[in-house]
Design a protein around this motif. Sequence first.
Motif, PDB file in Angstrom:
ATOM      1  N   ALA A 225      61.342  20.688  -9.035  1.00 36.23           N
ATOM      2  CA  ALA A 225      61.919  20.314  -7.744  1.00 36.23           C
ATOM      3  C   ALA A 225      62.989  19.237  -7.915  1.00 36.23           C
ATOM      4  O   ALA A 225      64.031  19.274  -7.267  1.00 36.23           O
ATOM      5  CB  ALA A 225      60.826  19.825  -6.797  1.00 36.23           C
ATOM      6  N   GLY A 226      62.759  18.269  -8.790  1.00 35.64           N
ATOM      7  CA  GLY A 226      63.750  17.230  -9.043  1.00 35.64           C
ATOM      8  C   GLY A 226      64.994  17.786  -9.694  1.00 35.64           C
ATOM      9  O   GLY A 226      66.109  17.373  -9.392  1.00 35.64           O
TER      10      GLY A 226
ATOM     11  N   ASP B 198      63.663  -1.051 -14.837  1.00 37.21           N
ATOM     12  CA  ASP B 198      62.502  -1.945 -14.881  1.00 37.21           C
ATOM     13  C   ASP B 198      62.423  -2.768 -16.164  1.00 37.21           C
ATOM     14  O   ASP B 198      61.673  -3.729 -16.234  1.00 37.21           O
ATOM     15  CB  ASP B 198      61.211  -1.137 -14.721  1.00 37.21           C
ATOM     16  CG  ASP B 198      61.116  -0.453 -13.372  1.00 37.21           C
ATOM     17  OD1 ASP B 198      61.728  -0.954 -12.402  1.00 37.21           O
ATOM     18  OD2 ASP B 198      60.428   0.584 -13.282  1.00 37.21           O
ATOM     19  N   TYR B 199      63.194  -2.398 -17.175  1.00 35.39           N
ATOM     20  CA  TYR B 199      63.168  -3.116 -18.456  1.00 35.39           C
ATOM     21  C   TYR B 199      64.344  -4.086 -18.587  1.00 35.39           C
ATOM     22  O   TYR B 199      64.699  -4.475 -19.688  1.00 35.39           O
ATOM     23  CB  TYR B 199      63.162  -2.102 -19.603  1.00 35.39           C
ATOM     24  CG  TYR B 199      61.837  -1.397 -19.712  1.00 35.39           C
ATOM     25  CD1 TYR B 199      60.873  -1.825 -20.596  1.00 35.39           C
ATOM     26  CD2 TYR B 199      61.538  -0.313 -18.898  1.00 35.39           C
ATOM     27  CE1 TYR B 199      59.649  -1.196 -20.683  1.00 35.39           C
ATOM     28  CE2 TYR B 199      60.320   0.317 -18.958  1.00 35.39           C
ATOM     29  CZ  TYR B 199      59.380  -0.127 -19.862  1.00 35.39           C
ATOM     30  OH  TYR B 199      58.155   0.498 -19.949  1.00 35.39           O
TER      31      TYR B 199
ATOM     32  N   ARG C 136      65.042   8.023 -18.274  1.00 36.74           N
ATOM     33  CA  ARG C 136      65.696   7.261 -17.211  1.00 36.74           C
ATOM     34  C   ARG C 136      64.742   7.061 -16.031  1.00 36.74           C
ATOM     35  O   ARG C 136      64.654   5.984 -15.470  1.00 36.74           O
ATOM     36  CB  ARG C 136      66.951   7.977 -16.718  1.00 36.74           C
ATOM     37  CG  ARG C 136      68.059   8.033 -17.724  1.00 36.74           C
ATOM     38  CD  ARG C 136      69.167   8.980 -17.244  1.00 36.74           C
ATOM     39  NE  ARG C 136      70.294   8.893 -18.123  1.00 36.74           N
ATOM     40  CZ  ARG C 136      71.384   8.171 -17.870  1.00 36.74           C
ATOM     41  NH1 ARG C 136      71.513   7.524 -16.753  1.00 36.74           N
ATOM     42  NH2 ARG C 136      72.364   8.112 -18.742  1.00 36.74           N
ATOM     43  N   GLU C 137      64.054   8.138 -15.672  1.00 40.78           N
ATOM     44  CA  GLU C 137      63.115   8.071 -14.553  1.00 40.78           C
ATOM     45  C   GLU C 137      61.921   7.187 -14.893  1.00 40.78           C
ATOM     46  O   GLU C 137      61.483   6.390 -14.061  1.00 40.78           O
ATOM     47  CB  GLU C 137      62.658   9.477 -14.180  1.00 40.78           C
ATOM     48  CG  GLU C 137      63.784  10.347 -13.663  1.00 40.78           C
ATOM     49  CD  GLU C 137      63.382  11.800 -13.481  1.00 40.78           C
ATOM     50  OE1 GLU C 137      62.177  12.117 -13.555  1.00 40.78           O
ATOM     51  OE2 GLU C 137      64.281  12.628 -13.258  1.00 40.78           O
TER      52      GLU C 137
ATOM     53  N   GLU D  66      64.621  15.377 -22.123  1.00 39.84           N
ATOM     54  CA  GLU D  66      63.749  14.262 -22.514  1.00 39.84           C
ATOM     55  C   GLU D  66      64.416  12.915 -22.230  1.00 39.84           C
ATOM     56  O   GLU D  66      63.784  11.989 -21.721  1.00 39.84           O
ATOM     57  CB  GLU D  66      63.408  14.373 -24.000  1.00 39.84           C
ATOM     58  CG  GLU D  66      62.455  13.314 -24.489  1.00 39.84           C
ATOM     59  CD  GLU D  66      62.140  13.486 -25.962  1.00 39.84           C
ATOM     60  OE1 GLU D  66      62.063  12.459 -26.656  1.00 39.84           O
ATOM     61  OE2 GLU D  66      61.970  14.638 -26.413  1.00 39.84           O
ATOM     62  N   GLU D  67      65.695  12.809 -22.522  1.00 41.07           N
ATOM     63  CA  GLU D  67      66.419  11.563 -22.266  1.00 41.07           C
ATOM     64  C   GLU D  67      66.595  11.320 -20.767  1.00 41.07           C
ATOM     65  O   GLU D  67      66.551  10.188 -20.302  1.00 41.07           O
ATOM     66  CB  GLU D  67      67.789  11.593 -22.961  1.00 41.07           C
ATOM     67  CG  GLU D  67      67.708  11.559 -24.472  1.00 41.07           C
ATOM     68  CD  GLU D  67      67.088  10.277 -25.007  1.00 41.07           C
ATOM     69  OE1 GLU D  67      67.354   9.195 -24.469  1.00 41.07           O
ATOM     70  OE2 GLU D  67      66.314  10.370 -25.978  1.00 41.07           O
TER      71      GLU D  67
END
Length: 123
Positions: free
Chosen positions: A29-30, A116-117, A68-69, A63-64
């Motif tokens: 869906a994304g 977040d990092y 990100r998500e 995968e990359e």
Amino acid sequence: MKNDDYSRRTFIRKFFQLGSACLGFGMVAGGCQSEDSDRKDEGDSGNSSGREDCEDLSGINQEEIQKREVYGYVKESSYPNMSCSNCSLYLEPESGNKCGGCVLFDGPVFAEGYCDYWEPNES
């Protein structure tokens, strides 16, 4: 006693099957949603700010993109004084390129983005 072990195993197996199915559906869906937004952006040829270059993930593997998500990357930071451009993990754009990069994942990164990092740049 043996029936309890069997039902517990069955529950755990079904739990992981359902979780995997939900995760797979969410990814599909994304992916459909991002394809729609890419098509909409292609029609907007009047945007010469270079933002479309930073949104182009066509050469990046899935995968990359998922990294990100997982890291919570967004195109625009909602925190004052906390953006990719002042993060120690940010890679400055190469000459002629408007998009930077990140040590954590491949692909273009908005200087005004955030994840977040985020780590303050010491230099």
